[in-house]
Scaffold this motif. Structure first.
Motif, PDB file in Angstrom:
ATOM      1  N   UNK A 101       2.762  11.405  -9.114  1.00  0.00           N
ATOM      2  CA  UNK A 101       2.357  12.228 -10.080  1.00  0.00           C
ATOM      3  C   UNK A 101       1.313  13.274  -9.689  1.00  0.00           C
ATOM      4  N   UNK A 102       1.597  13.656  -8.390  1.00  0.00           N
ATOM      5  CA  UNK A 102       0.806  14.575  -7.450  1.00  0.00           C
ATOM      6  C   UNK A 102       1.591  15.796  -7.840  1.00  0.00           C
ATOM      7  N   UNK A 103       2.795  15.477  -8.152  1.00  0.00           N
ATOM      8  CA  UNK A 103       4.601  16.392  -7.874  1.00  0.00           C
ATOM      9  C   UNK A 103       3.731  16.590  -9.780  1.00  0.00           C
TER      10      UNK A 103
ATOM     11  N   UNK B  29       0.532  -0.886   0.317  1.00  0.00           N
ATOM     12  CA  UNK B  29       0.245   0.045  -0.035  1.00  0.00           C
ATOM     13  C   UNK B  29       0.853   1.576   0.183  1.00  0.00           C
ATOM     14  N   UNK B  30       1.943   1.403   0.848  1.00  0.00           N
ATOM     15  CA  UNK B  30       2.566   2.102   1.000  1.00  0.00           C
ATOM     16  C   UNK B  30       3.521   3.021  -0.100  1.00  0.00           C
ATOM     17  N   UNK B  31       3.834   1.803  -0.946  1.00  0.00           N
ATOM     18  CA  UNK B  31       4.577   2.384  -2.418  1.00  0.00           C
ATOM     19  C   UNK B  31       3.725   2.190  -3.399  1.00  0.00           C
ATOM     20  N   UNK B  32       2.159   2.160  -3.191  1.00  0.00           N
ATOM     21  CA  UNK B  32       1.518   2.812  -4.169  1.00  0.00           C
ATOM     22  C   UNK B  32       0.920   4.449  -4.317  1.00  0.00           C
ATOM     23  N   UNK B  33       0.901   4.111  -2.715  1.00  0.00           N
ATOM     24  CA  UNK B  33       1.204   5.334  -2.004  1.00  0.00           C
ATOM     25  C   UNK B  33       2.571   6.705  -2.346  1.00  0.00           C
ATOM     26  N   UNK B  34       3.313   5.968  -2.899  1.00  0.00           N
ATOM     27  CA  UNK B  34       4.367   6.809  -3.657  1.00  0.00           C
ATOM     28  C   UNK B  34       4.138   6.661  -5.175  1.00  0.00           C
ATOM     29  N   UNK B  35       3.329   6.451  -5.880  1.00  0.00           N
ATOM     30  CA  UNK B  35       3.108   6.151  -7.023  1.00  0.00           C
ATOM     31  C   UNK B  35       1.992   7.321  -6.883  1.00  0.00           C
ATOM     32  N   UNK B  36       0.957   7.943  -6.100  1.00  0.00           N
ATOM     33  CA  UNK B  36       0.256   8.315  -6.118  1.00  0.00           C
ATOM     34  C   UNK B  36       0.396   9.951  -5.577  1.00  0.00           C
ATOM     35  N   UNK B  37       1.961  10.313  -4.906  1.00  0.00           N
ATOM     36  CA  UNK B  37       2.372  11.127  -4.826  1.00  0.00           C
ATOM     37  C   UNK B  37       2.978  11.554  -5.370  1.00  0.00           C
TER      38      UNK B  37
END
Length: 934
Positions: A801-803, A791-799
């Motif tokens: 994309x947010x940059x 899940x944390x790794x998928x959070x990195x995907x999200x973050x």
């Protein structure tokens, strides 16, 4: 704390150009001198006159050797192998297909149990802890130039030399393999076969098949032989299919190709010549076992040559097996021949019978000195050795018994009697023939079982097989009691609790089916007597549950069941709480009508939902919503109806926004908010937590799509607040299942939505993302679970994309954070802090997996994190680059990384390095070594 923030070095993305790069590219194909649709030109040999067209199989250069080609005489009809050609129909150039008469007897029905259904059971049953070995002679791989004008005789000579090279090439010997290692190696050979074939290395493919077939002559770890047979014949099946489909693809005219229902007259010259070429190459294999197996694998290809080809080959191959000295190897060869025979010509029963009768004639070899000495060396007892024959004999007899007349069973029984009522054969006969036939002769079989020798094959297994038949068919009524007495006399004397319960479980059904509660009570008492000492029942819960199920199936009166004196004492043996609860539920469910309260609710809900979907008020959306509100009040106790109403209201909100625009915008917004409110107050009344979570997410997405930002926030906050309540186990179709996978799926969907959700002006930067991360951190995960890190790794995907300067997707008329912040440095700094925290959590978790029992998990997660950095990080940063190298090495460190995956990943990096602005990937590729596992 990490020395660098991840998102400062997130890779800048141009999503449009990336999408273009991923599109398929048209490239010209260079076939050289060969193309499957190109007319074939052959240069005639100077030494032989040719009347045939050249083979279309892979070509080799002419050999400089002056030795006489043993196959060249086929061209003037003097070679013994010309029998193949003589058996074929005259070659024709007529491309018109003739409709073949359909023969109903040539097709297997759905009542025939396919070999594929038996594979898993054999692999699971015949295992070993001994070390295994593989010896392969794969040839010296001499390089040979290809010349398009090579004469046919030269080609034949070259290919024959390549096959001879098998015995002259380098030996590859793999020793001390575990069973799993052995299976992996065989799977690698299967893949090598496919790769060789796809790259047009037909001779190499044949070499692989020949070498694998040779392994079937090895019985050094004899108890593993049935599983080895399964693994090797998978490769043979692959080869047979490849050859057949290759030849079938050549049977083309300018318009259509042949269907599988064709006659030899419609096959063109090229296809026939290629087919003959395959049979010639196989006929030149020196050793009997590989020659037999490889020819049997392509048995179906005889259809291209002659209508009678298969019917002529089957008896010949049956006779060939007589040359195999080891009886175990021979019986499995017969099983394979019966298998391919049933696939292509099930109507040819004579060869099936001949295989079985030949086996019976050689059965005495089992007790000969050669076999007995082999068993002594391997420390294998004769009862265990005999069970190795079961899969092969069972299969042969299943083929013979398929839709066979009852008189054939009589013949089989007589032959079994002549062999002294051999228990192994008797058991296979009872397993193969129709239950009705066996049941009608129950007393005859009991008589034969009594006369069997107890030492080779236990009698209780024979009574179990008989009982399985009697559970499906009824014996003569006058024999009911005598059959039960004879069987139970043997069963009750069994000392081993597991042997006893395996038999008793089967015969309980016979007792319940034909007798009263008195006999059932006697049987239950006997089971209690055998299974209570030393708490033997603890190892037999599945069988005991099966007995309960059988009893309540036939005694469907509640008062009658509990009047059985030993029923409650029988229940007392279920002392494991979870099993006891399951049994009690089973009993209760059996005494409730077919339409229980829950069933009635489910049925009613389905009918109501069907009605709700059909109700439409057209453009009168307010009336439609009023209908849904009224339906909710009427059916508030039917959860499936409430779920359907929420979906319907969300759909109504989307349709309303689409239809009502312009002057009605304010009215539309108010109506949409009413729809949103309907969903928000209805969702909490649902019992299923994942239904609530998914509906909160879906309803929030609908609200966002309708620019109801505060309502969307409320839905998403409710979802975040609900996550801590997710239980470890949830009920799926009445069974308890771990919830981790469902939670992981939901959170990934949630992250995808959060990318486009704008920050609330009063809640701070990334309020929802922070709240969700806090919930994930506090959630109690299973000790052996890595889902939190995934899940944390998928959070990195999200973050990451947010940059980006522009997000990959947006919601129409909703300004996401890329518009609100415009790449503001403070916003990016906040994302960087979150990334630091998340990465620290991931690395800490990887450290905790450094123990021996968790190294495989560590390897998988390291590679997973590496791929995240590869996809989303800017690897021109030295520290990020070094972290990726460390993760790559960690993934391979202890030998748990999948070699194919690592190779493909490295190939991907090398391809990426050739793209614009990706030259730094070249240096990265050089820093990523591939570690060998051998």
């Amino acid at each position: 704390h990490l020395p660098f923030p991840f998102t400062q070095h997130a890779r800048s993305r141009n999503y449009v150009s990336e999408s273009d790069v991923c599109k398929l590219e048209s490239v010209p194909l260079d076939f050289g001198d060969y193309h499957p649709l190109k007319p074939i030109t052959v240069t005639e040999s100077k030494t032989k006159k040719m009347s045939r067209k050249g083979s279309t199989s892979s070509t080799s250069s002419s050999s400089s050797s002056s030795m006489m080609d043993p196959l060249s005489s086929v061209l003037d009809g003097t070679d013994p192998l010309s029998l193949f050609a003589a058996a074929a129909d005259p070659l024709t150039t007529d491309g018109v297909r003739k409709k073949r008469d359909k023969d109903d007897s040539s097709a297997l029905g759905s009542d025939f149990e396919q070999w594929s259904s038996k594979r898993g059971e054999i692999l699971a049953r015949y295992t070993t802890t001994e070390k295994l070995s593989i010896n392969l002679y794969m040839g010296s791989e001499k390089g040979k130039a290809t010349t398009s004008g090579s004469a046919v005789s030269e080609k034949v000579r070259t290919r024959l030399e390549e096959l001879d090279d098998l015995e002259e090439g380098s030996q590859k010997e793999l020793l001390n393999l575990t069973q799993q290692d052995y299976m992996n190696r065989i799977e690698e050979l299967n893949q090598s076969l496919k790769d060789a074939w796809s790259s047009d290395q037909k001779v190499k493919a044949l070499k692989i098949v020949i070498q694998c077939s040779k392994l079937l002559s090895d019985t050094t770890v004899i108890q593993f032989y049935p599983s080895k047979f399964v693994l090797i014949t998978d490769i043979l099946d692959t080869f047979g299919k490849l050859v057949y489909e290759r030849i079938l693809s050549m049977c083309m005219d300018n318009r259509v190709s042949l269907s599988d229902n064709f006659s030899p007259e419609t096959v063109n010259d090229t296809a026939k010549e290629t087919c003959l070429n395959w049979f010639f190459k196989i006929a030149s294999i020196r050793e009997l076992i590989p020659r037999f197996y490889v020819e049997a694998a392509i048995l179906k290809c005889n259809k291209f040559l002659s209508k009678t080809g298969i019917s002529e080959c089957l008896p010949r191959l049956t006779s060939v097996i007589r040359g195999i000295g080891d009886p175990l190897v021979a019986v499995y060869a017969r099983a394979y021949l019966c298998r391919v025979g049933m696939e292509v010509a099930p109507q040819l029963k004579e060869s099936l019978n001949k295989n079985f009768f030949d086996f019976l004639l050689t059965f005495k070899q089992i007790h000969g000195d050669t076999v007995q000495n082999q068993l002594v060396v391997q420390c294998v007892e004769i009862p265990l050795y005999l069970t190795l024959y079961s899969p092969a004999i069972d299969w042969i007899l299943q083929c013979i018994a398929y839709r066979a007349p009852e008189i054939l069973l009589t013949e089989m029984m007589e032959r079994c009697k002549k062999l002294g009522n051999n228990a192994l054969l008797l058991n296979s006969i009872m397993s193969a023939f129709r239950a009705e036939f066996i049941a009608a002769r129950s007393m005859d079989f009991i008589g034969m079982i009594k006369e069997c020798d107890e030492s080779g094959f236990p009698k209780h297994l024979l009574f179990r097989s008989l009982g399985l038949n009697l559970a499906l068919a009824d014996p003569p009524e006058n024999d009911h009691l005598q059959i039960l007495n004879e069987a139970w006399k043997v069963i009750t004397k069994l000392k081993n609790p597991q042997d006893y319960i395996n038999c008793a479980e089967v015969w309980v059904e016979y007792t319940c089916r034909h007798f009263t509660k008195r006999e059932v009570n006697t049987v239950l008492a006997d089971v209690i007597k055998h299974m209570t000492p030393d708490r033997a029942f603890e190892d037999a819960y599945p069988q005991l549950q099966s007995i309960i199920q059988k009893v309540i199936t036939y005694i469907n009166d509640f008062s009658l069941l509990f009047s059985v004196e030993k029923f409650l004492p029988f229940l007392d043996m279920f002392q494991k709480e979870s099993v006891r609860v399951e049994v009690c539920k089973c009993i209760m469910e059996s005494f409730i009508n077919a339409l229980t309260l829950e069933d009635e609710k489910r049925l009613l809900a389905a009918l109501i939902n069907g009605f709700i979907k059909m109700v439409s008020f057209g453009r009168d959306f307010e009336q439609q919503l009023s209908f849904y509100v009224e339906a909710r009040s009427m059916f508030c106790n039917l959860e499936p109806v409430l779920v359907q109403l929420i979906h319907s209201v969300n759909q109504l909100a989307m349709e309303t926004r689409k239809v009502m625009r312009g002057n009605h915008s304010r009215k539309t917004a108010a109506f949409v908010r009413a729809c949103v409110a309907f969903c928000f107050i209805t969702i909490p009344s649902l019992s299923s937590i994942f239904t609530r979570l998914n509906l909160y997410l879906h309803s929030g997405q609908v609200a966002l799509a309708n620019q109801c930002l505060s309502q969307a926030d409320a839905f998403f906050k409710a979802a975040v607040s609900l996550v801590p309540e997710v239980p470890k186990m949830i009920s799926i179709d009445g069974k308890m299942r771990p919830s981790d996978a469902f939670l992981l799926e939901f959170l990934c969907n949630f992250f995808s939505t959060l990318l486009v959700v704008p920050d609330h002006p009063e809640q701070g930067v990334l309020f929802l993302v922070r709240g969700l991360l806090n919930v994930i951190q506090d959630y109690t995960w299973e000790d052996n679970s890595d889902d939190k890190v995934r899940i944390y790794t998928n959070v990195l995907h999200l973050l990451s994309a947010m940059t980006q300067e522009t997000y990959i997707y947006h919601v129409d008329k909703v300004d996401s954070n890329d518009t609100l912040y415009g790449g503001d440095s403070k916003f990016l700094a906040e994302i960087s802090k979150l990334c630091e925290t998340v990465i620290a959590q991931i690395l800490d978790h990887l450290k905790t997996l450094g123990k021996e029992e968790t190294l495989k998990r560590q390897s998988q997660l390291a590679l997973y994190f590496f791929n995240t950095i590869l996809a989303h990080g800017d690897l021109r940063n030295n520290k990020l680059n070094q972290l990726s190298v460390n993760l790559w090495n960690l993934a391979q460190k202890h030998g748990f990384a999948d070699t194919k995956t690592m190779v493909k990943t490295l190939e991907y990096i090398k391809r990426r390095s050739k793209q614009p602005d990706m030259s730094h990937f070249t240096d990265l590729a050089l820093r990523l070594p591939l570690q060998s596992r051998t």
